[in-house]
Design an enzyme around this catalytic site. Sequence first.
Site, short mmCIF file in Angstrom:
data_model
loop_
_atom_site.label_atom_id
_atom_site.label_comp_id
_atom_site.label_asym_id
_atom_site.label_seq_id
_atom_site.Cartn_x
_atom_site.Cartn_y
_atom_site.Cartn_z
N SER A 170 40.58 29.90 37.46
CA SER A 170 41.71 30.66 36.93
C SER A 170 42.70 31.18 37.98
CB SER A 170 41.22 31.84 36.08
OG SER A 170 40.65 31.36 34.89
N LYS B 247 46.80 40.80 37.78
CA LYS B 247 46.41 40.13 36.54
C LYS B 247 45.97 41.18 35.53
CE LYS B 247 43.30 36.50 34.80
NZ LYS B 247 42.27 35.51 35.15
N SER C 182 43.46 31.00 33.81
CA SER C 182 43.95 32.06 32.94
C SER C 182 44.92 33.03 33.62
CB SER C 182 42.76 32.85 32.37
OG SER C 182 42.03 33.49 33.41
#
Length: 533
Positions: free
Chosen positions: A204, A106, A180
């Site tokens: 997330s 990420k 996210s």
Amino acid sequence: MSLIQLESDPKKITGEELKPVLKKAGLELTESLIEDFSTLITGFEAAIHSLPDDREVQPRPNLEKYPRKDIHIPEDREFGAWATKVTAKCTAPKSNLLEGRTVALKDNIALAGVRCTNGTAMVEWVPEIDATIATRIMDAGATIIGKSACENACMEGISCTSVTGPVHNPYAQGYSAGGSSSGSGRLVATGSVDLAIGCDQGGSIRIPASSCGIVGLKPTWGLVPYTGILSLDPTIDHAGPMARTVRDCALLLEAIAGPDGWDDRQPPVELQGYQLEFVRDVDAVTRLPRDRMLEGMKVGILLEGFQVPGTDKNIVASVRSAAAQLSELGATVSSISVPAHLEATPAWMILVPAASPGSLLGERNGRKQLHFPDRCELVGQKLTQAQFDALGPGASYMYLAYLWAEEHYGPKLHARCMNLLKAVGDGYDLALKDVDVLITPTLISPPVQLPENGYSGGPLELMSMTTGVLANTSPLNITGHPALSLPVGFSHAREDPNVKLPVGMQIIGRRFRDIDCLKVAAAWEKAFDWKTL
């Protein structure tokens, strides 16, 4: 407070230099006191200038052992999922646990020499260090092939706010991949990578896992080191694995779990003697006869998790059906109530804005962990207009909510929330004395259609689209219990009944019993095909 030394520095701080600081703080001192404090602050300045270079103690990588090459922004971003591509691997891995596997990180995770956008144009930062989990992944024989897109400042649950562009759902172009960790969810689902890392402060990992039809585990708080990762707030920060299968999820968790000596989120007393092997137990469960895989396991269907206002009836039916099927695998399934579950999200919504200075400005006072002074210098002591304008709706709302709360309530509001949130964790602990795991829907509604205008329609319009999305996920960030999202079927999109999107079932376990979540998920996955349900 006492002095280590009193400097008589020729560059003495004068009273005239101190007075503007006092005025800004609303303080008035006599000339005599100003003179005394000027001398004391001179010693403080001297101590600052005597500090050695902290870069010498940072975990800066050996680039000969962990080389990285072909760093570039790809033309083909896999429908928005890639932020940056790279090839990074270890020349002498410590194990072959992840040999031959490809991994995406990420884009809030540091990998030296590779830009780290955190999904926003607020600041341009290229770290000089590797996150602990990046090193562990390479030490296990895997190749990191890029940074996956994440939502703006990691504060969105819908995948249209990243500075690198919108991320489309792998099952329906034009629909959200969740956030996210949006890019991680899509890349794993499409097979562009074998494995990915997500980070989770309110859901997330689990939101994109549910949206994209993959497995995503938010581990127990402190099980996986957060060192070298941009934080929202240390009390709710989690990093964890995302994979297409439960076994692969366990495999990646095994590679990254355990204390690293930096991260004070990791309680060493809790982890002493804790078994950090997960694949062995997952394999043992799936080798058993179908009706004995979960023999002796007690599963609780968490009633409040199905009572969130706005919950989609198709999701309720899908998750209840999947939970009931656990009884066919030998588990005892019953209903259980945790009233505090419905009380947790409002407290989370107040707690997170209080953390905004830390997440946006890099303030981490009082934490024993790796800090990023180079990034703090780039951001400054407060957001400029340009930096604020670069934020997405969620992050800009959080910052303004912080300013409002600071002005009208001060620290007591945060203090109240922290006290109330202890009761939420106690509620789960009490329920988990009677059962091994709890079951809820991961999300209360299917992924939404991406707005055609991105997020330019304004914060109210975008944030209204995902009302309630955190209701079943954010409480577990507060309490630190492990929670896994497992795909268990499909639901119709609200905007178009002809569009089918994945449904996730959330499995919640006792703290540091992540293996229970993995075993229940692995057994269901082995016995049932979610794509045919």
